[in-house]
Design a protein around this motif. Structure first.
Motif, PDB file in Angstrom:
ATOM      1  N   HIS A  66       0.847  -1.186   0.000  1.00 42.31           N
ATOM      2  CA  HIS A  66       0.000   0.000   0.000  1.00 42.31           C
ATOM      3  C   HIS A  66       0.883   1.235   0.000  1.00 42.31           C
ATOM      4  CE1 HIS A  66      -1.971   3.367   2.163  1.00 42.31           C
ATOM      5  NE2 HIS A  66      -2.879   3.115   1.242  1.00 42.31           N
ATOM      6  N   PHE A  67       0.589   2.165  -0.888  1.00 48.15           N
ATOM      7  CA  PHE A  67       1.264   3.456  -0.913  1.00 48.15           C
ATOM      8  C   PHE A  67       0.289   4.533  -0.460  1.00 48.15           C
ATOM      9  CE2 PHE A  67       3.894   1.125  -3.952  1.00 48.15           C
ATOM     10  CZ  PHE A  67       5.167   1.510  -3.573  1.00 48.15           C
ATOM     11  N   ASP A  68       0.765   5.484   0.340  1.00 46.53           N
ATOM     12  CA  ASP A  68      -0.081   6.589   0.810  1.00 46.53           C
ATOM     13  C   ASP A  68      -0.510   7.502  -0.329  1.00 46.53           C
ATOM     14  OD1 ASP A  68       0.036   5.686   3.399  1.00 46.53           O
ATOM     15  OD2 ASP A  68       1.682   7.030   3.965  1.00 46.53           O
ATOM     16  N   GLN A  69       0.273   7.518  -1.389  1.00 49.29           N
ATOM     17  CA  GLN A  69      -0.067   8.272  -2.595  1.00 49.29           C
ATOM     18  C   GLN A  69       0.518   7.531  -3.787  1.00 49.29           C
ATOM     19  OE1 GLN A  69       1.687  12.164  -2.425  1.00 49.29           O
ATOM     20  NE2 GLN A  69       3.425  11.427  -1.262  1.00 49.29           N
ATOM     21  N   SER A  70       0.085   7.879  -4.985  1.00 49.00           N
ATOM     22  CA  SER A  70       0.576   7.168  -6.167  1.00 49.00           C
ATOM     23  C   SER A  70       2.088   7.329  -6.274  1.00 49.00           C
ATOM     24  CB  SER A  70      -0.089   7.714  -7.427  1.00 49.00           C
ATOM     25  OG  SER A  70      -1.460   7.408  -7.404  1.00 49.00           O
ATOM     26  N   GLN A  81       5.919   7.495  -7.833  1.00 47.34           N
ATOM     27  CA  GLN A  81       6.472   8.118  -9.045  1.00 47.34           C
ATOM     28  C   GLN A  81       6.796   7.058 -10.100  1.00 47.34           C
ATOM     29  OE1 GLN A  81       6.538  11.341  -9.483  1.00 47.34           O
ATOM     30  NE2 GLN A  81       5.936  11.843  -7.395  1.00 47.34           N
ATOM     31  N   GLU A  82       7.340   5.941  -9.648  1.00 46.76           N
ATOM     32  CA  GLU A  82       7.673   4.860 -10.575  1.00 46.76           C
ATOM     33  C   GLU A  82       6.576   3.805 -10.539  1.00 46.76           C
ATOM     34  OE1 GLU A  82      10.697   1.913  -8.932  1.00 46.76           O
ATOM     35  OE2 GLU A  82      11.262   3.773  -7.916  1.00 46.76           O
ATOM     36  N   ASP A  83       6.621   2.921 -11.521  1.00 46.38           N
ATOM     37  CA  ASP A  83       5.577   1.904 -11.602  1.00 46.38           C
ATOM     38  C   ASP A  83       6.158   0.507 -11.800  1.00 46.38           C
ATOM     39  OD1 ASP A  83       2.941   1.098 -11.552  1.00 46.38           O
ATOM     40  OD2 ASP A  83       2.645   1.385 -13.707  1.00 46.38           O
ATOM     41  N   SER A  84       7.430   0.346 -11.552  1.00 45.24           N
ATOM     42  CA  SER A  84       8.076  -0.945 -11.812  1.00 45.24           C
ATOM     43  C   SER A  84       8.466  -1.631 -10.509  1.00 45.24           C
ATOM     44  CB  SER A  84       9.307  -0.735 -12.692  1.00 45.24           C
ATOM     45  OG  SER A  84      10.216   0.139 -12.044  1.00 45.24           O
ATOM     46  N   PHE A  85       7.471  -2.115  -9.805  1.00 47.04           N
ATOM     47  CA  PHE A  85       7.716  -2.828  -8.558  1.00 47.04           C
ATOM     48  C   PHE A  85       7.539  -4.318  -8.787  1.00 47.04           C
ATOM     49  CE2 PHE A  85       6.260   1.390  -7.213  1.00 47.04           C
ATOM     50  CZ  PHE A  85       7.338   1.765  -6.421  1.00 47.04           C
ATOM     51  N   SER A  86       8.175  -5.113  -7.942  1.00 51.77           N
ATOM     52  CA  SER A  86       8.086  -6.565  -8.071  1.00 51.77           C
ATOM     53  C   SER A  86       6.872  -7.123  -7.336  1.00 51.77           C
ATOM     54  CB  SER A  86       9.367  -7.210  -7.521  1.00 51.77           C
ATOM     55  OG  SER A  86       9.502  -6.892  -6.146  1.00 51.77           O
TER      56      SER A  86
END
Length: 183
Positions: A72-76, A78-83
């Protein structure tokens, strides 16, 4: 502001109880040795805590466990390449119930163990925990006893690494098999 928060929490609890009444959950004795599929829910906002969880997931995989992660992220971010799959506040409806596709995919899996790796809990993580289909659900202490089967009360100065060690220690003692004593 507290009044509005209380109303929102009441609506969330009623909605959650309604969803839980329609759902049948598997139960049984479970421990780390028996677990094959483990679901980890965590707060991915803080980089060091995220790295702790990812390292723990790697440890579990080395032990032969299948691990599914939901952060869970508190906000979107910056990057979108998570495992790992994740959700943000935009994936939580006005009632406080998580509704994003990654959340639905996570909840559609039948876990042996569900572990909420966080020192505290909140409305959306409690909903995910309560709705997860797991034989054993573990998480931080909350007033809502329907969320977890085993709750851990972290010390005030405890960090996430210590919390993970505490979870591991408890799981080693849960549903252990002993040899019968000789008479």
């Amino acid at each position: 502001m507290s009044f509005i928060k209380d109303i929102k929490r009441g609506i969330q609890q009623r909605t959650l109880k309604k969803q839980l009444s329609k759902k049948e959950r598997k139960t049984g004795d479970m421990n780390m040795a028996k677990a094959k599929l483990i679901g980890l829910l965590f707060d991915a906002t803080n980089l060091s805590e995220r790295n702790n969880v990812l390292a723990y997931a790697d440890q579990l995989k080395k032990k032969g466990k299948k691990v599914r992660l939901l952060g869970h992220f508190d906000q979107s971010p910056q990057e979108d390449s998570f495992s790992f799959k994740y959700y943000t506040p935009k994936d939580i409806n006005w009632k406080g119930i998580p509704t994003g596709q990654d959340i639905k995919d996570f909840l559609n899996q039948s876990f042996d163990l569900f572990i909420h790796l966080n020192l505290s809990t909140n409305l959306h993580s409690e909903s995910i925990a309560a709705l997860s289909d797991a034989s054993l659900r573990i998480g931080p202490v909350t007033e809502n006893v329907h969320c977890y089967d085993l709750m851990i009360d972290p010390a005030k100065n405890q960090n996430l690494s210590d919390f993970i060690k505490q979870v591991e220690a408890l799981l080693q003692k849960t549903n252990t098999e002993h040899e019968p004593t000789k008479v």
